[in-house]
Design a protein around this motif. Sequence first.
Motif, PDB file in Angstrom:
ATOM      1  N   ASP A 184       0.858  -1.205   0.000  1.00 50.19           N
ATOM      2  CA  ASP A 184       0.000   0.000   0.000  1.00 50.19           C
ATOM      3  C   ASP A 184       0.884   1.241   0.000  1.00 50.19           C
ATOM      4  OD1 ASP A 184      -2.090   1.701   0.045  1.00 50.19           O
ATOM      5  OD2 ASP A 184      -2.614   1.407   2.156  1.00 50.19           O
ATOM      6  N   LEU A 185       0.889   1.969  -1.109  1.00 51.22           N
ATOM      7  CA  LEU A 185       1.692   3.195  -1.247  1.00 51.22           C
ATOM      8  C   LEU A 185       0.844   4.427  -0.971  1.00 51.22           C
ATOM      9  CD1 LEU A 185       3.684   2.377  -4.521  1.00 51.22           C
ATOM     10  CD2 LEU A 185       4.600   2.483  -2.191  1.00 51.22           C
ATOM     11  N   VAL A 186       1.401   5.376  -0.208  1.00 53.00           N
ATOM     12  CA  VAL A 186       0.727   6.652   0.065  1.00 53.00           C
ATOM     13  C   VAL A 186       1.755   7.767  -0.014  1.00 53.00           C
ATOM     14  CG1 VAL A 186      -1.067   5.651   1.528  1.00 53.00           C
ATOM     15  CG2 VAL A 186       1.068   6.455   2.558  1.00 53.00           C
ATOM     16  N   MET A 187       1.245   8.988  -0.286  1.00 55.24           N
ATOM     17  CA  MET A 187       2.080  10.198  -0.243  1.00 55.24           C
ATOM     18  C   MET A 187       1.968  10.790   1.151  1.00 55.24           C
ATOM     19  SD  MET A 187       3.471  10.791  -3.271  1.00 55.24           S
ATOM     20  CE  MET A 187       3.948  12.484  -2.975  1.00 55.24           C
ATOM     21  N   MET A 190       9.736  25.366 -10.546  1.00 53.65           N
ATOM     22  CA  MET A 190       9.218  25.012  -9.236  1.00 53.65           C
ATOM     23  C   MET A 190      10.053  23.872  -8.676  1.00 53.65           C
ATOM     24  SD  MET A 190       5.307  24.118  -8.161  1.00 53.65           S
ATOM     25  CE  MET A 190       5.098  23.274  -9.713  1.00 53.65           C
ATOM     26  N   VAL A 191      10.365  23.946  -7.370  1.00 61.19           N
ATOM     27  CA  VAL A 191      11.069  22.889  -6.654  1.00 61.19           C
ATOM     28  C   VAL A 191      10.064  22.162  -5.779  1.00 61.19           C
ATOM     29  CG1 VAL A 191      12.895  22.337  -5.020  1.00 61.19           C
ATOM     30  CG2 VAL A 191      13.234  24.164  -6.697  1.00 61.19           C
ATOM     31  N   LEU A 192       9.923  20.850  -5.978  1.00 56.15           N
ATOM     32  CA  LEU A 192       8.972  20.033  -5.236  1.00 56.15           C
ATOM     33  C   LEU A 192       9.712  19.070  -4.334  1.00 56.15           C
ATOM     34  CD1 LEU A 192       6.351  19.174  -8.000  1.00 56.15           C
ATOM     35  CD2 LEU A 192       6.029  20.668  -6.043  1.00 56.15           C
ATOM     36  N   THR A 193       9.301  19.034  -3.063  1.00 58.44           N
ATOM     37  CA  THR A 193       9.822  18.068  -2.099  1.00 58.44           C
ATOM     38  C   THR A 193       8.684  17.156  -1.683  1.00 58.44           C
ATOM     39  OG1 THR A 193      11.428  19.684  -1.289  1.00 58.44           O
ATOM     40  CG2 THR A 193      10.965  17.787   0.116  1.00 58.44           C
ATOM     41  N   ASP A 194       8.898  15.812  -1.830  1.00 60.11           N
ATOM     42  CA  ASP A 194       7.813  14.892  -1.519  1.00 60.11           C
ATOM     43  C   ASP A 194       8.338  13.693  -0.744  1.00 60.11           C
ATOM     44  OD1 ASP A 194       7.731  12.236  -3.502  1.00 60.11           O
ATOM     45  OD2 ASP A 194       8.929  13.917  -4.285  1.00 60.11           O
ATOM     46  N   THR A 195       7.402  13.003  -0.077  1.00 58.59           N
ATOM     47  CA  THR A 195       7.722  11.791   0.685  1.00 58.59           C
ATOM     48  C   THR A 195       6.691  10.721   0.348  1.00 58.59           C
ATOM     49  OG1 THR A 195       8.679  13.061   2.497  1.00 58.59           O
ATOM     50  CG2 THR A 195       8.048  10.785   2.977  1.00 58.59           C
ATOM     51  N   VAL A 196       7.183   9.482   0.022  1.00 60.53           N
ATOM     52  CA  VAL A 196       6.332   8.335  -0.294  1.00 60.53           C
ATOM     53  C   VAL A 196       6.591   7.254   0.757  1.00 60.53           C
ATOM     54  CG1 VAL A 196       5.772   6.562  -1.993  1.00 60.53           C
ATOM     55  CG2 VAL A 196       6.410   8.852  -2.745  1.00 60.53           C
ATOM     56  N   LYS A 197       5.496   6.594   1.205  1.00 59.33           N
ATOM     57  CA  LYS A 197       5.635   5.536   2.220  1.00 59.33           C
ATOM     58  C   LYS A 197       4.878   4.286   1.781  1.00 59.33           C
ATOM     59  CE  LYS A 197       5.259   4.619   7.163  1.00 59.33           C
ATOM     60  NZ  LYS A 197       4.901   5.170   8.498  1.00 59.33           N
ATOM     61  N   ASN A 198       5.474   3.109   2.114  1.00 59.52           N
ATOM     62  CA  ASN A 198       4.829   1.815   1.894  1.00 59.52           C
ATOM     63  C   ASN A 198       4.221   1.360   3.218  1.00 59.52           C
ATOM     64  OD1 ASN A 198       3.994  -0.736   1.243  1.00 59.52           O
ATOM     65  ND2 ASN A 198       6.048  -1.563   0.846  1.00 59.52           N
ATOM     66  N   LEU A 199       2.865   1.428   3.309  1.00 63.69           N
ATOM     67  CA  LEU A 199       2.189   1.057   4.545  1.00 63.69           C
ATOM     68  C   LEU A 199       2.003  -0.449   4.701  1.00 63.69           C
ATOM     69  CD1 LEU A 199      -0.640   3.783   4.605  1.00 63.69           C
ATOM     70  CD2 LEU A 199       1.560   3.829   5.789  1.00 63.69           C
ATOM     71  N   GLY A 220      12.174   0.832  -5.799  1.00 65.94           N
ATOM     72  CA  GLY A 220      11.732  -0.132  -4.807  1.00 65.94           C
ATOM     73  C   GLY A 220      11.571   0.512  -3.436  1.00 65.94           C
ATOM     74  N   LEU A 221      10.804  -0.172  -2.547  1.00 65.57           N
ATOM     75  CA  LEU A 221      10.543   0.381  -1.215  1.00 65.57           C
ATOM     76  C   LEU A 221      10.186  -0.768  -0.270  1.00 65.57           C
ATOM     77  CD1 LEU A 221      10.552   3.205   0.049  1.00 65.57           C
ATOM     78  CD2 LEU A 221       8.084   3.312  -0.328  1.00 65.57           C
ATOM     79  N   LYS A 222      10.972  -0.864   0.823  1.00 68.09           N
ATOM     80  CA  LYS A 222      10.727  -1.914   1.790  1.00 68.09           C
ATOM     81  C   LYS A 222       9.462  -1.641   2.590  1.00 68.09           C
ATOM     82  CE  LYS A 222      15.616  -3.115   2.360  1.00 68.09           C
ATOM     83  NZ  LYS A 222      16.746  -3.234   3.304  1.00 68.09           N
ATOM     84  N   ALA A 223       8.937  -2.641   3.249  1.00 66.24           N
ATOM     85  CA  ALA A 223       7.734  -2.510   4.064  1.00 66.24           C
ATOM     86  C   ALA A 223       7.956  -1.510   5.196  1.00 66.24           C
ATOM     87  CB  ALA A 223       7.333  -3.865   4.634  1.00 66.24           C
ATOM     88  N   GLY A 224       7.013  -0.550   5.364  1.00 68.30           N
ATOM     89  CA  GLY A 224       7.063   0.420   6.455  1.00 68.30           C
ATOM     90  C   GLY A 224       8.076   1.524   6.301  1.00 68.30           C
ATOM     91  N   THR A 225       8.765   1.630   5.157  1.00 65.50           N
ATOM     92  CA  THR A 225       9.791   2.659   4.966  1.00 65.50           C
ATOM     93  C   THR A 225       9.274   3.760   4.061  1.00 65.50           C
ATOM     94  OG1 THR A 225      10.772   1.523   3.068  1.00 65.50           O
ATOM     95  CG2 THR A 225      11.610   0.964   5.270  1.00 65.50           C
TER      96      THR A 225
END
Length: 807
Positions: free
Chosen positions: A450-453, A467-476, A511-516
């Motif tokens: 489950d990916l969320v911003m 424009m400069v964009l800073t974002d964070t993505v998490k794998n729930l 790629g993205l590990k679980a919970g990171t």
Amino acid sequence: NGTAENRGKSPVRKPLSLDFYLSSRQTLDASATHLGSHKLSMMEAGSHSPFETQVLVPAQVKDGSYYLLARVDPKGEVVEVDEENNLLIAQGRILLAPDLVVSELKSELMKEGSRVSITGKVKNQGNRPVGRAFSLALFLSSDGSIDDGDLRIAVQKVEGLAADSATSFSLNYSLPEALGPGSYFVLAQMDSEEKIYEWDESNNIYWGSSLTLGPDLAITALTTNFSKDGRQIVVQDIVKNQGRYSVKQPFKVSYSLASKEVSVSSGQNLGSREVSTLSPGEASSATTTFPVGSFPKGAYVVWAKVDAEKAVLDMNRANNESRSDEIRIGPDLMIGGLATTLLPDGEQVEIEETIKNQGTLPARHRFQVAFYLSMDDRLDGSDRLLGNRWVDGLEVGTESRGKTVVPLPPKTEPAQAFVWARVDPEEVIGELETANNTATAGRLLKTDVDLVMGQLTPALISNGEQMVLTDTVKNLGPDAIPGSFSVAFYLSRDGVIDSKDLLLGERRVEGLKAGTTSSGTTTLAIAPEAGTGKLSILARVDSRNQVTERKETNNDYWGSSIHLGPDLILTELKGEVASDAHEIMVTQVVKNQGNRVTPTSFKGAVYLSKDIRISSDDLLLGKPVVASLVPGAASTARSAFPIPPSLENGKYTLLGQVDPDQEVSEIEEVNNDQAGGEFFLGPDLVVEAIKSTLSPEGDRITVEDTIRNQGNRPTSGNLEVSYFLSRNWSIDDSDTFLGSRTVSRMGPGEPSSANTMLSLLKKKIPTGRYFVLARVDGGNSVIETDETNNIRPTLVPLVIRQEKEKK
């Protein structure tokens, strides 16, 4: 009427004669005309005898201005202590003369502006008849005053006119082909050859109603409908120039929405379109769309009005409006998002959906959202109801998000099942469209990703070009994502990612590990097609659908908003009225304090207002054009605007407005107005000079004075200059009124000088030093720029002594 007084100490034992005279001078001599007499009864010492009588003015008395004199005991039948006070001159003068005016003047254009019909009445409002013929001249004027540039329409002869009587006139006049378009006034002038002596020569010119010669704009066709999504009204109309003159400047067609029972002025403004020019007989057709606001459910019409701002000299505004056929407005519910998640036990489904009212009316009743299980991709009567949730109504444009957990029937194979949702299955809401009330999320799938911003922060750089964009993505989820996926960034006007939004760019996540989480900073160029206005920054994780998730509805994120576009303001506004108030010179400084160039030139607007707010009551002086402005640039313009003679006298505020027609889409629209200085239009009467002389006998005062109109407009009608005797330099109830003189109409800067002889009642004035004061317009009949400068005293006082002190 008046009062006779016996000031002596002895009674009068016989009746007295009180005789009346008319004289062109303030003396009783052989030139005076005897009017008649009145008998006074015997009078006791110190008594008063009021009298009232009527006398006949002989027909042989010529027209003119006269004094009324009264003399008691004219034959000297009574021996008196003082024989010098038996004569009294009434205050003011009696005018015996006709007074010709135009009491009524109407005009009407006929045959597409080729002829004019004029009717009116001529009246003698004086007290003497006009015994000879006089002329009535009619003119067509562009400025409201008769001069050599006016078109003389006709001269009619009037064969005399009795006192207090009137006569009518009428004529039809063919206008010359060479007469250009514009606003004209029909003027009537009485006795243009000045053959008749009148008591008021200043009222011989009458200003009738105005006529407009120009194009004739008419709405010849108007149809309306709704767009497919129900959010917009689609208007199709045709505007035609039916007149004989071309429209050479742009004008607007304005649209408003109203219920069937009200007029165009009571409707809600929708917007407008612009038409550049129209030749005689030419038509302009267009299709225009407008967003619909919140209206009560019911039937409506669209009103179209051409040239509401009156930019065109339209000769017939009666055909400038048109009404469409009926349209109906109501709510429209739709399922905007639907996602299903099979819970770990495999026996329950979590359903997330979004219901939106995309109609034009709120859904005011409680309705339900029902969920069904289907073994195919169709929803029909054979499918099984899993559950529902209730929604307590929904406003226009708003959403209701829900999360519902429902059990699956035993032995359901998820990979073969579909979950459907239907909004308002019982149809308790009367909608415009019901075909969009169902949706499916597809087949049920098992996944633990489950990916969320979690964050999205924008910052503009390079004057808004990047424009400069800073974002964070998490794998729930509890499982890792081994492969790469994308995060896409959009510019949106409505906060919902769809095909209309502008894709700015992407960043890749390997790629993205679980919970990171994965954080990144991306610099993106803002393309010109981004346009202007308030825009939302949106992000979508897994924008290319490379990852199969247990929940797909939480991939979008709404960041903060940015503003792109010009921002026009007035940094300076000042004006200077001409000495005769025929025009005002206005200086405007317009600045673009935004981050985008204005795409084209635009207009400003200048008004004269009774207050500091722009409204429909204000006088629009003009709309000067301002060239396109880059960010930070300013434009200075000086423009001369005519002030209509019909504008009433008084205090006005100069108001300015940038982009009044909203031709430029700006960052901020509420800072376009600016108030300049205050101006007064009107006359200003002052006593410029005064000096007085006392006669050797001490029985009269000669006043030499000069009155001047130092304002910027002429006075209307006659004015009165009054004279007072005072011990100081101010006028109050203790001062003695000496008399007055009349001043006719005064133009700007025009003076009026006179020597006035004033009778002095010396017995009633105590011995002392006195100043003579002159006051102009004591009755305040003229609205002036300054009412405090109407009085002026003599600098040198007069010494007045009683008779016994002289001896």
